[in-house]
Write an enzyme that holds these catalytic residues in place. Structure first.
Site, short mmCIF file in Angstrom:
data_model
loop_
_atom_site.label_atom_id
_atom_site.label_comp_id
_atom_site.label_asym_id
_atom_site.label_seq_id
_atom_site.Cartn_x
_atom_site.Cartn_y
_atom_site.Cartn_z
N LYS A 14 21.39 -103.33 14.04
CA LYS A 14 21.36 -104.60 14.24
C LYS A 14 23.06 -105.12 14.15
CE LYS A 14 18.30 -106.78 11.93
NZ LYS A 14 17.49 -105.77 11.32
N ARG A 89 12.48 -114.27 10.33
CA ARG A 89 12.09 -112.87 9.97
C ARG A 89 10.52 -113.15 9.63
NH1 ARG A 89 16.94 -110.39 7.76
NH2 ARG A 89 16.72 -108.56 6.58
N ARG A 128 24.64 -95.88 4.82
CA ARG A 128 25.40 -97.13 5.28
C ARG A 128 26.29 -97.55 4.28
NH1 ARG A 128 22.51 -101.81 7.95
NH2 ARG A 128 21.36 -102.15 6.09
N ARG A 161 25.88 -101.63 0.02
CA ARG A 161 25.19 -102.76 -0.35
C ARG A 161 24.14 -102.42 -1.51
NH1 ARG A 161 22.79 -105.42 5.11
NH2 ARG A 161 20.96 -105.72 3.64
N ARG A 172 11.69 -102.44 1.69
CA ARG A 172 12.43 -103.27 2.77
C ARG A 172 11.80 -102.92 3.79
NH1 ARG A 172 18.36 -102.51 2.53
NH2 ARG A 172 18.54 -103.72 4.21
P1 AMP Z 1 20.09 -108.46 6.24
O1 AMP Z 1 21.30 -108.31 5.85
O2 AMP Z 1 19.66 -109.20 7.29
O3 AMP Z 1 19.32 -106.97 5.71
O4 AMP Z 1 19.44 -109.18 4.89
C1 AMP Z 1 19.30 -108.84 3.55
C2 AMP Z 1 18.47 -109.65 2.68
O5 AMP Z 1 18.59 -110.95 2.78
C3 AMP Z 1 17.20 -109.12 3.24
O6 AMP Z 1 16.58 -108.18 2.67
C4 AMP Z 1 16.29 -110.55 2.54
O7 AMP Z 1 16.09 -110.49 1.08
C5 AMP Z 1 17.21 -111.63 2.58
N1 AMP Z 1 17.25 -112.42 4.23
C6 AMP Z 1 18.03 -112.26 5.08
N2 AMP Z 1 17.51 -113.08 6.07
C7 AMP Z 1 16.32 -113.58 5.78
C8 AMP Z 1 15.40 -114.20 6.25
N3 AMP Z 1 15.41 -114.54 7.68
N4 AMP Z 1 14.22 -114.50 5.54
C9 AMP Z 1 14.25 -114.12 4.44
N5 AMP Z 1 14.93 -113.31 3.62
C10 AMP Z 1 16.11 -112.91 4.51
#
Ligand code: AMP
Length: 215
Positions: A14, A89, A128, A161, A172
């Site tokens: 993404k 999400r 990554r 990360r 996840r």
């Molecule tokens: P990402 O960078 O999109 O993979 O997000 C990293 C982490 O941020 C996720 O594993 C969640 O813990 C939190 N997070 C990001 N976006 C959301 C969302 N829309 N709802 C809930 N948690 C989120």
């Protein structure tokens, strides 16, 4: 005006596709994950609250996410559209977001779901590396930077990360399957969903996305 949502499991690509989409269509890239990481780095109260969930690979509570996402979307640069990456999400977030759009007589043009097989996701996530400065994403084997540890785009430092580890990744992916996957049905029912095969190289995936959005 172009409002897009990018869906897909962690590791589907993404972030990589988002970078290319926002460049081509000149819209801002809104990533709730990036907003949380920035707040963690700056040591804010929001960052502190989000971090305890993120470190475990769990979702940050809906109401907190909705509040920060909607506040971001009211900023000036979003008035001609945006690309959402990582929000909504959960079905609850999607419903609340639809209410937000309705109040503004706005609508989402397309929801693009990038599909990748589960066994491939794990390899992608663990390898990554991300740029600390511009957020560009690399992979130690599949998409290495020209110089190890250094971003090709801006020269920033690459890092792994905290949640891209073998321990967190399984959680996840199961959180995604349980809480985010049902969103594809939600958007399919309202005719907004387009599926893309994310198994190919980044150029092929991007070409498929452009054919959905249109030139
Ligand atoms: P990402 O960078 O999109 O993979 O997000 C990293 C982490 O941020 C996720 O594993 C969640 O813990 C939190 N997070 C990001 N976006 C959301 C969302 N829309 N709802 C809930 N948690 C989120």
């Amino acid at each position: 005006m172009l409002r897009l949502i990018l869906l897909g499991p962690p590791g589907a690509g993404k972030g990589t596709q988002a970078t290319r989409i926002v460049e081509k269509y000149s819209i801002p890239h809104i990533s709730t994950g990036d907003i949380f990481r920035k707040n963690i780095k700056e040591g804010t109260e929001l960052g502190r609250r989000a971090q305890e969930y993120m470190n475990k690979g769990e979702l940050v509570p809906d109401d907190l996410v909705i509040e920060i996402a909607e506040a971001r979307l009211l900023e000036e640069d979003c008035k001609n559209g945006y690309l959402l990456d990582g929000f909504p999400r959960t079905v609850y977030q999607a419903e609340k977001f639809d209410e937000f759009l309705q109040e503004k007589a706005a609508k989402i043009d397309k929801v693009i779901d990038i599909e990748v097989a589960a066994e491939e996701l794990k390899k992608r996530i663990i390898g990554r590396r991300v740029c600390r400065s511009c957020g560009a994403s690399y992979h130690v084997d599949n998409m290495p930077p020209k110089k190890e540890g250094v971003c090709d785009v801006c020269g920033g430092e690459l890092y792994q990360r905290h949640d891209d580890t073998a321990e967190t990744v399984d959680n996840r992916i199961s959180v995604y399957n349980e809480q985010t996957k049902p969103l594809t049905d939600y958007y399919e029912k309202t005719g907004r969903l387009a599926r893309v095969d994310g198994a190919g190289d980044t150029d092929a995936v991007f070409a498929a996305i452009v054919s959905i959005i249109g030139e």
